[in-house]
Enzyme design. Sequence first.
Site, PDB file in Angstrom:
ATOM      1  CD  GLN A 178      -3.036  -0.877   0.151  1.00 11.28           C
ATOM      2  OE1 GLN A 178      -3.398   0.244  -0.161  1.00 11.28           O
ATOM      3  NE2 GLN A 178      -3.552  -1.974  -0.401  1.00 11.28           N
ATOM      4  CG  ASP A 205       2.600   6.525  -8.472  1.00 11.23           C
ATOM      5  OD1 ASP A 205       2.749   7.691  -8.904  1.00 11.23           O
ATOM      6  OD2 ASP A 205       2.441   5.541  -9.221  1.00 11.23           O
ATOM      7  N   GLY A 262     -12.394  -1.611  -3.783  1.00 15.27           N
ATOM      8  CA  GLY A 262     -11.009  -1.963  -3.486  1.00 15.27           C
ATOM      9  C   GLY A 262     -10.328  -0.819  -2.769  1.00 15.27           C
ATOM     10  CD  GLU A 313      -8.932  -4.055   0.423  1.00 15.46           C
ATOM     11  OE1 GLU A 313      -8.178  -5.032   0.226  1.00 15.46           O
ATOM     12  OE2 GLU A 313      -9.082  -3.125  -0.403  1.00 15.46           O
ATOM     13  CD  GLU A 362     -16.590  -9.557  -7.915  1.00 15.88           C
ATOM     14  OE1 GLU A 362     -15.982  -9.119  -8.908  1.00 15.88           O
ATOM     15  OE2 GLU A 362     -16.129  -9.480  -6.752  1.00 15.88           O
ATOM     16  CD  GLU A 376      -4.702   2.361  -8.558  1.00  9.22           C
ATOM     17  OE1 GLU A 376      -4.986   1.560  -9.491  1.00  9.22           O
ATOM     18  OE2 GLU A 376      -3.749   2.206  -7.797  1.00  9.22           O
ATOM     19  CD  GLU A 407      -2.911  -5.946 -10.300  1.00  8.44           C
ATOM     20  OE1 GLU A 407      -3.872  -5.335  -9.802  1.00  8.44           O
ATOM     21  OE2 GLU A 407      -1.733  -5.729  -9.989  1.00  8.44           O
ATOM     22  CG  HIS A 438       2.779   2.032  -8.730  1.00  7.33           C
ATOM     23  ND1 HIS A 438       1.794   2.989  -8.760  1.00  7.33           N
ATOM     24  CD2 HIS A 438       2.131   0.837  -8.738  1.00  7.33           C
ATOM     25  CE1 HIS A 438       0.598   2.398  -8.785  1.00  7.33           C
ATOM     26  NE2 HIS A 438       0.782   1.104  -8.776  1.00  7.33           N
TER      27      HIS A 438
END
Length: 373
Positions: A35, A41, A68, A90, A119, A133, A142, A311
């Site tokens: 994280q 960044d 997320g 999350e 979901e 993000e 991903e 990043h």
Amino acid sequence: MGSSENAIGGGRTAAVDKDVDFANYFCTYAFLFHQKEMLSDRVRMDAYYNAIFENKHHFNGKAVLDVGTGSGILAIWSAQAGARKVYAVEATKMSEHARALVKANNLEHVVEVIEGSMEDVTLPEKVDVIISEWMGYFLLRESMFDSVICARDRWLKPTGAMYPSHARMWFAPIRTGMGERKLGDYQSAMDDWYNFVDDTKTYYGVDMSVLTNPFSEEQKKYYLQTSLWNHLHPHQVIGTAAIIKDIDCLTASVSDIEEVRSKFSLSITMENTKLCGFGGWFDVHFRGRSEDPAAQEIILTTAPSIDYSTHWGQQVFLLDPPIRVSEGDNLNASFLMTRSKENHRLMEVELGYEIQQQSGKLLAPFKNKYYIE
């Protein structure tokens, strides 16, 4: 159709594979170390910060869903911009850190951190904004955008906005010395293999040479066909860049991103150089929606840069061997990116291209396969 036993066994294997993939993917994001890398960044952080605080009218008094949430930073900013309620979802135990951070910033009355996969989560209301993000290397590695699409289809109001609202993938010809280094690594691996074969036969009486070709293919994939993460200097880009995918986050479906297919042309803009490969990057845009546009459009780009690297860097697809090109030469290319059958979060790329030299000579067409892992 196979027997019931086979069907059940196959289903169980698929379920186990999915569970393993789930664990392998999400475990990375459960660490503060990872994280911190993203939070450090500045290009990423500035883009999201400016997108939120320069467009407060999209957040003030509104319900927001952060897909997320990770450390919870976007949820906190949304609340600071005036959101009435923020649902911060999350999938990992990072949710505990996010919850602590929200409380430490006195926003627990606005931000609700929910641990679970997008979901499976149920919200008490539809939301006005979905912020996330979700971008991976070369945008789609991903496959997290799948979860954002799921969230949008289930929970975004018909008048709602997506943050970011649009995304684009870029491809350009480059020069680099990485190809020579990777070829050297491959040759060293093969030299080591030949010594291993000789030693095994000499000392243990077993001839391993029948495995030389499979070993060679394995090493070629690893050293020469797997795309590389890199920070490219702008001077390494030797021609025009092409957009190979344009995504409207408000309307895109999973089927739209499962396969990226594009035909495009590139022009070499540098005199007498080597085409050593291609670089891929992305940008995302915060435009709001056409009926309710952003007051200030913000762009987050991962293009090669001297001062504003991210990043994400760029993905480099090497050519072996490099090709001599010059200003005015044109490349006509076809690009296909699909999800790996073994792991849908990884990608496979097929790239075909031919070079029309300024003199009129047409070089033999090339075709390469790459893996984004």
